[in-house]
Design a protein around this motif. Sequence first.
Motif, PDB file in Angstrom:
ATOM      1  N   ALA A   1       0.836  -1.211   0.000  1.00  0.00           N
ATOM      2  CA  ALA A   1       0.000   0.000   0.000  1.00  0.00           C
ATOM      3  C   ALA A   1       0.866   1.255   0.000  1.00  0.00           C
ATOM      4  N   ALA A   2       1.899   1.274   0.822  1.00  0.00           N
ATOM      5  CA  ALA A   2       2.780   2.440   0.884  1.00  0.00           C
ATOM      6  C   ALA A   2       3.464   2.678  -0.454  1.00  0.00           C
ATOM      7  N   SER A   3       3.883   1.607  -1.102  1.00  0.00           N
ATOM      8  CA  SER A   3       4.535   1.742  -2.410  1.00  0.00           C
ATOM      9  C   SER A   3       3.586   2.341  -3.448  1.00  0.00           C
ATOM     10  N   LEU A   4       2.369   1.840  -3.491  1.00  0.00           N
ATOM     11  CA  LEU A   4       1.380   2.370  -4.442  1.00  0.00           C
ATOM     12  C   LEU A   4       1.024   3.825  -4.124  1.00  0.00           C
ATOM     13  N   ALA A   5       0.858   4.133  -2.850  1.00  0.00           N
ATOM     14  CA  ALA A   5       0.526   5.506  -2.452  1.00  0.00           C
ATOM     15  C   ALA A   5       1.678   6.455  -2.754  1.00  0.00           C
TER      16      ALA A   5
ATOM     17  N   ILE B   1      -8.907  -7.538   7.314  1.00  0.00           N
ATOM     18  CA  ILE B   1      -9.299  -7.643   8.725  1.00  0.00           C
ATOM     19  C   ILE B   1      -8.252  -6.994   9.616  1.00  0.00           C
ATOM     20  N   ALA B   2      -6.988  -7.354   9.470  1.00  0.00           N
ATOM     21  CA  ALA B   2      -5.898  -6.812  10.288  1.00  0.00           C
ATOM     22  C   ALA B   2      -6.312  -6.776  11.764  1.00  0.00           C
ATOM     23  N   PRO B   3      -6.399  -7.943  12.401  1.00  0.00           N
ATOM     24  CA  PRO B   3      -7.023  -8.018  13.717  1.00  0.00           C
ATOM     25  C   PRO B   3      -6.250  -7.418  14.878  1.00  0.00           C
ATOM     26  N   TYR B   4      -4.956  -7.192  14.720  1.00  0.00           N
ATOM     27  CA  TYR B   4      -4.154  -6.779  15.865  1.00  0.00           C
ATOM     28  C   TYR B   4      -3.719  -5.318  15.763  1.00  0.00           C
ATOM     29  N   ALA B   5      -3.958  -4.572  16.825  1.00  0.00           N
ATOM     30  CA  ALA B   5      -3.654  -3.144  16.855  1.00  0.00           C
ATOM     31  C   ALA B   5      -2.177  -2.863  16.624  1.00  0.00           C
ATOM     32  N   ALA B   6      -1.300  -3.672  17.186  1.00  0.00           N
ATOM     33  CA  ALA B   6       0.137  -3.423  17.042  1.00  0.00           C
ATOM     34  C   ALA B   6       0.579  -3.528  15.586  1.00  0.00           C
ATOM     35  N   ALA B   7       0.048  -4.482  14.853  1.00  0.00           N
ATOM     36  CA  ALA B   7       0.406  -4.620  13.434  1.00  0.00           C
ATOM     37  C   ALA B   7      -0.093  -3.418  12.640  1.00  0.00           C
ATOM     38  N   ARG B   8      -1.312  -2.964  12.939  1.00  0.00           N
ATOM     39  CA  ARG B   8      -1.838  -1.776  12.246  1.00  0.00           C
ATOM     40  C   ARG B   8      -0.993  -0.544  12.585  1.00  0.00           C
ATOM     41  N   ALA B   9      -0.540  -0.437  13.825  1.00  0.00           N
ATOM     42  CA  ALA B   9       0.288   0.705  14.231  1.00  0.00           C
ATOM     43  C   ALA B   9       1.611   0.721  13.465  1.00  0.00           C
ATOM     44  N   LYS B  10       2.175  -0.459  13.215  1.00  0.00           N
ATOM     45  CA  LYS B  10       3.424  -0.528  12.447  1.00  0.00           C
ATOM     46  C   LYS B  10       3.204  -0.051  11.012  1.00  0.00           C
ATOM     47  N   VAL B  11       2.054  -0.373  10.447  1.00  0.00           N
ATOM     48  CA  VAL B  11       1.744   0.096   9.089  1.00  0.00           C
ATOM     49  C   VAL B  11       1.592   1.617   9.094  1.00  0.00           C
ATOM     50  N   ARG B  12       0.919   2.141  10.094  1.00  0.00           N
ATOM     51  CA  ARG B  12       0.785   3.604  10.219  1.00  0.00           C
ATOM     52  C   ARG B  12       2.169   4.243  10.312  1.00  0.00           C
ATOM     53  N   ASP B  13       3.043   3.674  11.147  1.00  0.00           N
ATOM     54  CA  ASP B  13       4.397   4.212  11.318  1.00  0.00           C
ATOM     55  C   ASP B  13       5.186   4.167  10.015  1.00  0.00           C
ATOM     56  N   LEU B  14       5.059   3.086   9.254  1.00  0.00           N
ATOM     57  CA  LEU B  14       5.726   2.969   7.956  1.00  0.00           C
ATOM     58  C   LEU B  14       5.293   4.109   7.039  1.00  0.00           C
ATOM     59  N   HIS B  15       3.999   4.374   7.000  1.00  0.00           N
ATOM     60  CA  HIS B  15       3.487   5.455   6.164  1.00  0.00           C
ATOM     61  C   HIS B  15       3.999   6.816   6.654  1.00  0.00           C
ATOM     62  N   ALA B  16       3.966   7.032   7.956  1.00  0.00           N
ATOM     63  CA  ALA B  16       4.426   8.313   8.510  1.00  0.00           C
ATOM     64  C   ALA B  16       5.897   8.554   8.177  1.00  0.00           C
ATOM     65  N   ALA B  17       6.709   7.503   8.291  1.00  0.00           N
ATOM     66  CA  ALA B  17       8.133   7.636   7.992  1.00  0.00           C
ATOM     67  C   ALA B  17       8.374   7.981   6.528  1.00  0.00           C
ATOM     68  N   SER B  18       7.445   7.609   5.671  1.00  0.00           N
ATOM     69  CA  SER B  18       7.564   7.897   4.235  1.00  0.00           C
ATOM     70  C   SER B  18       6.805   9.154   3.820  1.00  0.00           C
ATOM     71  N   GLY B  19       6.160   9.811   4.758  1.00  0.00           N
ATOM     72  CA  GLY B  19       5.402  11.025   4.440  1.00  0.00           C
ATOM     73  C   GLY B  19       4.122  10.755   3.680  1.00  0.00           C
ATOM     74  N   ILE B  20       3.549   9.579   3.878  1.00  0.00           N
ATOM     75  CA  ILE B  20       2.345   9.165   3.163  1.00  0.00           C
ATOM     76  C   ILE B  20       1.156   9.204   4.116  1.00  0.00           C
ATOM     77  N   ALA B  21       0.068   9.806   3.675  1.00  0.00           N
ATOM     78  CA  ALA B  21      -1.140   9.851   4.504  1.00  0.00           C
ATOM     79  C   ALA B  21      -1.675   8.435   4.713  1.00  0.00           C
ATOM     80  N   TYR B  22      -2.034   8.143   5.947  1.00  0.00           N
ATOM     81  CA  TYR B  22      -2.607   6.851   6.327  1.00  0.00           C
ATOM     82  C   TYR B  22      -3.857   7.134   7.138  1.00  0.00           C
TER      83      TYR B  22
END
Length: 186
Positions: A74-78, A89-110
């Motif tokens: 998703a980050a690559s496409l964005a 589904i992404a059932p676990y909050a910690a995994a979703r938080a890591k995806v948010r952090d990946l986007h933030a580090a790349s300057g991509i809106a999440y």
Amino acid sequence: MISDDTPRGATVWLTGLPSSGKTTIAAAVATRLRERGQRAEILDGDDLRRTVSAGLGFSRADRDENVRRIGALAASLARDGAIVLVAVIAPYAAARAKVRDLHAASGIAYLEVYVATPLDVCARRDAKGLYQRHAGGEFVGLTGVDDPYEAPTTPDLRLDTHDDPVEISAKAVDQLLGAVSESRQF
């Protein structure tokens, strides 16, 4: 570094129980965006389980790896200018938080969108027959039933799809994107 003339995309991460309406909403939002000439990509969790995440099981580690892979895609496409609608589904909050952090580090809106459909409504919809197969003993580990689902506590948007038609939800996501785009260039 993203130059000023590079179009910026965004990732809209729709999370919720199985049969909550994530993919249906993503498709409706994509249609709205494409009608306006915007590039919209849908990443559906079921499709990606058969391709990008083929071979992964449903242990916590495998589910986290699935989310990580989808988040990176998703980050690559964005980063290339797409509005990426992730229906997973992404059932676990910690995994979703890591995806948010990946986007933030790349300057991509999440944007995290919680498709907050009650379990009983999801079980009635049962779009893929998961609840029925689970009840019949075909498998264990159904998210929200005998495997945890950690609902977002502070999503960017909460959709109560059991009360509203899909177009109301799609409009709400579109409005959220509009509000974010006012402060960003995508």
